[in-house]
Design a protein around this motif. Structure first.
Motif, PDB file in Angstrom:
ATOM      1  N   SER A  92      -3.145   4.544   9.262  1.00  0.00           N
ATOM      2  CA  SER A  92      -2.041   4.243   8.593  1.00  0.00           C
ATOM      3  C   SER A  92      -2.140   2.575   8.201  1.00  0.00           C
ATOM      4  N   LYS A  93      -2.695   1.877   8.834  1.00  0.00           N
ATOM      5  CA  LYS A  93      -2.799   0.390   8.548  1.00  0.00           C
ATOM      6  C   LYS A  93      -3.598   0.338   7.522  1.00  0.00           C
ATOM      7  N   PHE A  94      -4.956   0.840   7.451  1.00  0.00           N
ATOM      8  CA  PHE A  94      -5.995   0.702   6.550  1.00  0.00           C
ATOM      9  C   PHE A  94      -5.442   1.074   5.098  1.00  0.00           C
ATOM     10  N   ALA A  95      -4.399   2.180   5.051  1.00  0.00           N
ATOM     11  CA  ALA A  95      -3.892   2.557   3.936  1.00  0.00           C
ATOM     12  C   ALA A  95      -2.685   1.765   3.406  1.00  0.00           C
ATOM     13  N   LEU A  96      -2.285   0.908   4.273  1.00  0.00           N
ATOM     14  CA  LEU A  96      -1.070   0.009   3.843  1.00  0.00           C
ATOM     15  C   LEU A  96      -1.866  -1.304   3.146  1.00  0.00           C
ATOM     16  N   LYS A  97      -2.866  -1.641   3.823  1.00  0.00           N
ATOM     17  CA  LYS A  97      -3.795  -2.679   3.297  1.00  0.00           C
ATOM     18  C   LYS A  97      -4.216  -2.313   1.893  1.00  0.00           C
ATOM     19  N   GLY A  98      -4.544  -1.051   1.665  1.00  0.00           N
ATOM     20  CA  GLY A  98      -5.034  -0.364   0.558  1.00  0.00           C
ATOM     21  C   GLY A  98      -3.662  -0.703  -0.694  1.00  0.00           C
ATOM     22  N   MET A  99      -2.498  -0.084  -0.295  1.00  0.00           N
ATOM     23  CA  MET A  99      -1.367  -0.161  -1.107  1.00  0.00           C
ATOM     24  C   MET A  99      -1.207  -1.641  -1.385  1.00  0.00           C
ATOM     25  N   THR A 100      -1.174  -2.582  -0.430  1.00  0.00           N
ATOM     26  CA  THR A 100      -0.917  -4.105  -0.662  1.00  0.00           C
ATOM     27  C   THR A 100      -1.921  -4.287  -1.842  1.00  0.00           C
ATOM     28  N   GLU A 101      -2.893  -4.254  -1.901  1.00  0.00           N
ATOM     29  CA  GLU A 101      -3.896  -4.400  -2.606  1.00  0.00           C
ATOM     30  C   GLU A 101      -3.751  -4.086  -4.217  1.00  0.00           C
ATOM     31  N   CYS A 102      -3.282  -2.657  -4.128  1.00  0.00           N
ATOM     32  CA  CYS A 102      -2.888  -2.018  -5.419  1.00  0.00           C
ATOM     33  C   CYS A 102      -1.496  -2.708  -5.977  1.00  0.00           C
ATOM     34  N   TRP A 103      -0.749  -3.191  -5.479  1.00  0.00           N
ATOM     35  CA  TRP A 103       0.686  -3.707  -5.691  1.00  0.00           C
ATOM     36  C   TRP A 103       0.254  -4.946  -6.240  1.00  0.00           C
ATOM     37  N   ARG A 104      -0.436  -5.823  -5.347  1.00  0.00           N
ATOM     38  CA  ARG A 104      -0.692  -7.080  -5.914  1.00  0.00           C
ATOM     39  C   ARG A 104      -1.356  -7.125  -7.273  1.00  0.00           C
ATOM     40  N   GLU A 111      -1.206  -4.845  -9.693  1.00  0.00           N
ATOM     41  CA  GLU A 111      -0.149  -4.227 -10.684  1.00  0.00           C
ATOM     42  C   GLU A 111       1.058  -5.022 -10.751  1.00  0.00           C
ATOM     43  N   LEU A 112       1.588  -5.959  -9.866  1.00  0.00           N
ATOM     44  CA  LEU A 112       2.708  -6.538 -10.143  1.00  0.00           C
ATOM     45  C   LEU A 112       2.448  -8.103 -10.339  1.00  0.00           C
TER      46      LEU A 112
END
Length: 232
Positions: free
Chosen positions: A152-164, A166-167
């Motif tokens: 779950s935390k590896f997935a959160l890190k991946g989402m963080t990088e995607c959002w960064r 993108e936004l």
């Protein structure tokens, strides 16, 4: 950014790291909204801290939608989202059930995703905003008995990088804090345990890091930071 008068939403804000972050931001003059799953816990904490409280399970999409309706009604905007809600589960691989795995994923990943998505709608509209996702050193490396939590935390890190990625064009700073062991109720609730010997991290250290990241001038931001106790 300026903390005074900033509108800050903290998920999982009624206890532990979320509570300490709410406390320090309120002391610096921010407007703070905390949310959590248990109404009494949330409302008691909100009263103690003199902040807004809202009962919501971040794994429930309707709850998340209701939370952001409340945000818009109260504030008509948002400056900071701190995605702090999370649960732990630690067991050897062969004893981890699909239900155990899914429960951790629902809150730590799906919940963070839904809250982040709704906050991003506001930030894009405003053309500014800040997101701090509370990760873990478990987002950096795996360990025995950590399949559900680490995934779950590896997935959160991946989402963080995607959002960064993108936004950034919308002037949104997306950051992640990766604490090592912090002495809170998390350890007992997850079955991991926590030996408070007075030398380990407390929630106040993580609140200090969040404050430091946010108060940097908006022209720059700290993408992620990992926090260890000096000599635990």
């Amino acid at each position: 950014m300026e903390i005074k008068n900033a509108k800050i939403l903290i998920t999982g804000g009624a206890t532990g790291m979320g509570y300490e972050m709410a406390k320090i931001f309120k002391e610096k003059g921010a407007e703070v909204l905390i949310c959590g799953r248990t109404e009494k816990t949330v409302m008691d904490a909100a009263k103690e801290l003199d902040v807004l409280g809202f009962t919501a399970d971040v794994a429930n999409e309707q709850d998340v939608e209701n939370l952001f309706k409340f945000v818009e009604e109260k504030w008509n905007g948002l400056d900071v989202l701190i995605n702090n809600a999370g649960v732990g589960y630690f067991s050897d691989l062969v004893a981890t059930t699909t239900e155990d795995f899914a429960r951790v994923w629902d809150i730590n990943v799906k919940g963070a995703f839904m809250v982040g998505r709704e906050a991003a709608k506001i930030f894009i509209r405003q053309n500014k905003g800040n997101i701090i996702n509370i990760g873990s050193t478990a987002s950096l490396y795996g360990f025995a008995n950590g399949s559900a939590y680490v995934a779950s935390k590896f997935a959160l890190k991946g989402m963080t990088e995607c959002w960064r990625a993108e936004l950034r064009k919308n002037n949104v700073r997306v950051m992640q804090i990766n604490p090592s062991e912090v002495v809170t109720e998390f350890g007992a609730k997850s079955g991991y345990g926590s030996n408070d010997n007075g030398k380990k991290l407390t929630a106040s250290e993580i609140a200090h890091v969040a404050m430091s990241m946010l108060t940097m001038n908006d022209v720059g931001f700290i993408t992620d930071t990992t926090v260890f106790a000096t000599n635990p």
